[in-house]
Scaffold this motif. Structure first.
Motif, mmCIF file in Angstrom:
data_model
loop_
_atom_site.group_PDB
_atom_site.id
_atom_site.type_symbol
_atom_site.label_atom_id
_atom_site.label_comp_id
_atom_site.label_asym_id
_atom_site.label_seq_id
_atom_site.Cartn_x
_atom_site.Cartn_y
_atom_site.Cartn_z
ATOM 1 N N LEU A 8 -6.867 52.826 -17.507
ATOM 2 C CA LEU A 8 -7.711 52.924 -16.327
ATOM 3 C C LEU A 8 -9.182 53.076 -16.700
ATOM 4 O O LEU A 8 -10.040 52.383 -16.135
ATOM 5 N N SER A 9 -9.489 53.962 -17.624
ATOM 6 C CA SER A 9 -10.895 54.175 -17.976
ATOM 7 C C SER A 9 -11.510 52.896 -18.542
ATOM 8 O O SER A 9 -12.670 52.581 -18.262
ATOM 9 N N GLY A 10 -10.720 52.138 -19.315
ATOM 10 C CA GLY A 10 -11.227 50.885 -19.871
ATOM 11 C C GLY A 10 -11.460 49.839 -18.792
ATOM 12 O O GLY A 10 -12.474 49.125 -18.809
ATOM 13 N N VAL A 11 -10.539 49.737 -17.842
ATOM 14 C CA VAL A 11 -10.691 48.772 -16.752
ATOM 15 C C VAL A 11 -11.909 49.124 -15.900
ATOM 16 O O VAL A 11 -12.712 48.256 -15.548
ATOM 17 N N LEU A 12 -12.072 50.396 -15.571
ATOM 18 C CA LEU A 12 -13.207 50.826 -14.763
ATOM 19 C C LEU A 12 -14.520 50.631 -15.508
ATOM 20 O O LEU A 12 -15.547 50.267 -14.909
ATOM 21 N N ARG A 13 -14.500 50.850 -16.819
ATOM 22 C CA ARG A 13 -15.716 50.641 -17.604
ATOM 23 C C ARG A 13 -16.113 49.169 -17.583
ATOM 24 O O ARG A 13 -17.277 48.816 -17.377
ATOM 25 N N GLN A 14 -15.129 48.283 -17.787
ATOM 26 C CA GLN A 14 -15.409 46.852 -17.796
ATOM 27 C C GLN A 14 -15.847 46.366 -16.415
ATOM 28 O O GLN A 14 -16.805 45.587 -16.284
ATOM 29 N N ALA A 15 -15.178 46.842 -15.352
ATOM 30 C CA ALA A 15 -15.579 46.478 -13.993
ATOM 31 C C ALA A 15 -16.985 46.984 -13.692
ATOM 32 O O ALA A 15 -17.773 46.305 -13.010
ATOM 33 N N CYS A 41 -4.650 53.178 -11.111
ATOM 34 C CA CYS A 41 -4.174 51.822 -11.360
ATOM 35 C C CYS A 41 -2.767 51.674 -10.782
ATOM 36 O O CYS A 41 -1.887 52.498 -11.050
ATOM 37 N N ASP A 42 -2.575 50.626 -9.949
ATOM 38 C CA ASP A 42 -1.256 50.363 -9.370
ATOM 39 C C ASP A 42 -0.395 49.478 -10.260
ATOM 40 O O ASP A 42 0.803 49.333 -9.999
ATOM 41 N N GLY A 43 -0.984 48.866 -11.285
ATOM 42 C CA GLY A 43 -0.243 47.982 -12.181
ATOM 43 C C GLY A 43 -0.930 46.635 -12.326
ATOM 44 O O GLY A 43 -2.029 46.420 -11.803
ATOM 45 N N ARG A 79 -9.922 41.253 -12.912
ATOM 46 C CA ARG A 79 -9.394 40.365 -13.943
ATOM 47 C C ARG A 79 -9.278 41.077 -15.283
ATOM 48 O O ARG A 79 -10.229 41.720 -15.753
ATOM 49 N N ALA A 80 -8.102 40.947 -15.892
ATOM 50 C CA ALA A 80 -7.832 41.659 -17.139
ATOM 51 C C ALA A 80 -8.681 41.135 -18.288
ATOM 52 O O ALA A 80 -8.972 41.875 -19.232
ATOM 53 N N ASP A 81 -9.088 39.853 -18.225
ATOM 54 C CA ASP A 81 -9.829 39.270 -19.345
ATOM 55 C C ASP A 81 -11.325 39.527 -19.277
ATOM 56 O O ASP A 81 -12.011 39.465 -20.304
ATOM 57 N N SER A 82 -11.859 39.833 -18.096
ATOM 58 C CA SER A 82 -13.314 39.901 -17.975
ATOM 59 C C SER A 82 -13.836 41.111 -17.208
ATOM 60 O O SER A 82 -15.017 41.446 -17.304
ATOM 61 N N GLY A 83 -12.987 41.744 -16.388
ATOM 62 C CA GLY A 83 -13.454 42.842 -15.558
ATOM 63 C C GLY A 83 -14.090 42.404 -14.257
ATOM 64 O O GLY A 83 -14.581 43.238 -13.486
ATOM 65 N N GLU A 84 -14.103 41.093 -13.968
ATOM 66 C CA GLU A 84 -14.663 40.608 -12.710
ATOM 67 C C GLU A 84 -13.753 40.989 -11.545
ATOM 68 O O GLU A 84 -12.528 40.994 -11.668
#
Length: 263
Positions: free
Chosen positions: A23-30, A125-127, A173-178
């Protein structure tokens, strides 16, 4: 037009469970991607088509309008992020109607993921799911009770402003954070505006601006659904479609110089 507000708590068909999400990584990238949007998207225009339907208790169409507009968005830096100011000018042969002024600030909804605004929300994160053929992490957000609410508000006819407390989900998006897709719902009614509930569903896509070497994900289509608790329990649907985006710059003296070609 079909009444189809998003269910922001619906069960998802997962590729991977929430436990697999960083989650922290996804939020950082977003946050990085959303900050890029804020930094580069100071001013832009687009062609916008709006469809609008207003119905009563029988849910049969009472009022239907459609029109095309020259859409201009100007982002003004604020301490918590950016404020979006919009204008919609009817194209030749069209005229304004009330709904064309209702949904203001659509580009700013993604600012929920700005690093300075993420603290306004509880996020989980819901998945992982597929969105348009691409793996995306679904992030559920819920505005905290003690947050001031910088994302969305409604203005009444006397100039009063009523903050809308929101929850929802974003497909990141898992590849870019968009942000590829965003859905929201009100957490509480707004009695001052006779609003029982309101929802947004927004699809984003990449826009390449050749006037500057900038590629940004912007709303391509957006739908809003509003339920009113007035005597006739009115419902309103507004669909937005955007195309032909342009960046422009504001020079000294407030002279606006648009690029020569749409992209």
């Amino acid at each position: 037009m079909r009444w189809n507000p998003p269910n922001v708590n619906a069960q998802l068909r997962l590729l991977a469970p929430a436990s697999a999400c960083n989650l922290s990584g996804v939020l950082r990238q977003a946050g990085v991607r959303t900050k890029k949007l804020e930094d580069n998207l100071s001013n832009f225009t687009a062609d916008e088509t709006i469809q609008y339907e207003f119905t009563g208790t029988t849910y049969e169409p009472r009022i239907y309008r459609t029109g095309t507009f020259e859409y201009v968005a100007i982002l003004t830096p604020m301490p918590w992020g950016a404020s979006v100011h919009e204008t919609r000018t009817p194209t030749e042969g069209n005229r304004p109607f009330p709904a064309s002024a209702w949904d203001r600030g659509l580009p700013g909804l993604a600012f929920i993921f700005l690093p300075t605004l993420q603290a306004d929300y509880d996020m989980k994160c819901d998945g992982e799911v597929t969105w348009n053929g691409q793996p995306t992490w679904v992030i559920h957000f819920e505005q905290r009770a003690n947050a001031k609410g910088h994302t969305w508000s409604y203005a009444d006819s006397s100039g009063g402003v009523h903050v809308a407390r929101m929850e929802g989900r974003a497909w990141v998006r898992a590849d870019s954070g968009e942000i590829a897709h965003l859905e929201t719902a009100l957490m509480a009614a707004i009695p001052e505006m006779h609003i029982r509930n309101s929802w947004f569903s927004i699809d984003y896509g990449p826009v390449q601006f050749h006037s500057r070497p900038v590629r940004i994900w912007l709303p391509q289509t957006a739908a809003s659904y509003t339920e009113f608790d007035d005597l006739d329990d009115h419902r309103m649907i507004i669909d937005h479609t955007f195309a032909n985006f342009l960046l422009f710059s504001v020079k000294v003296g407030q002279q606006i110089k648009p690029p020569t070609q749409p992209h």
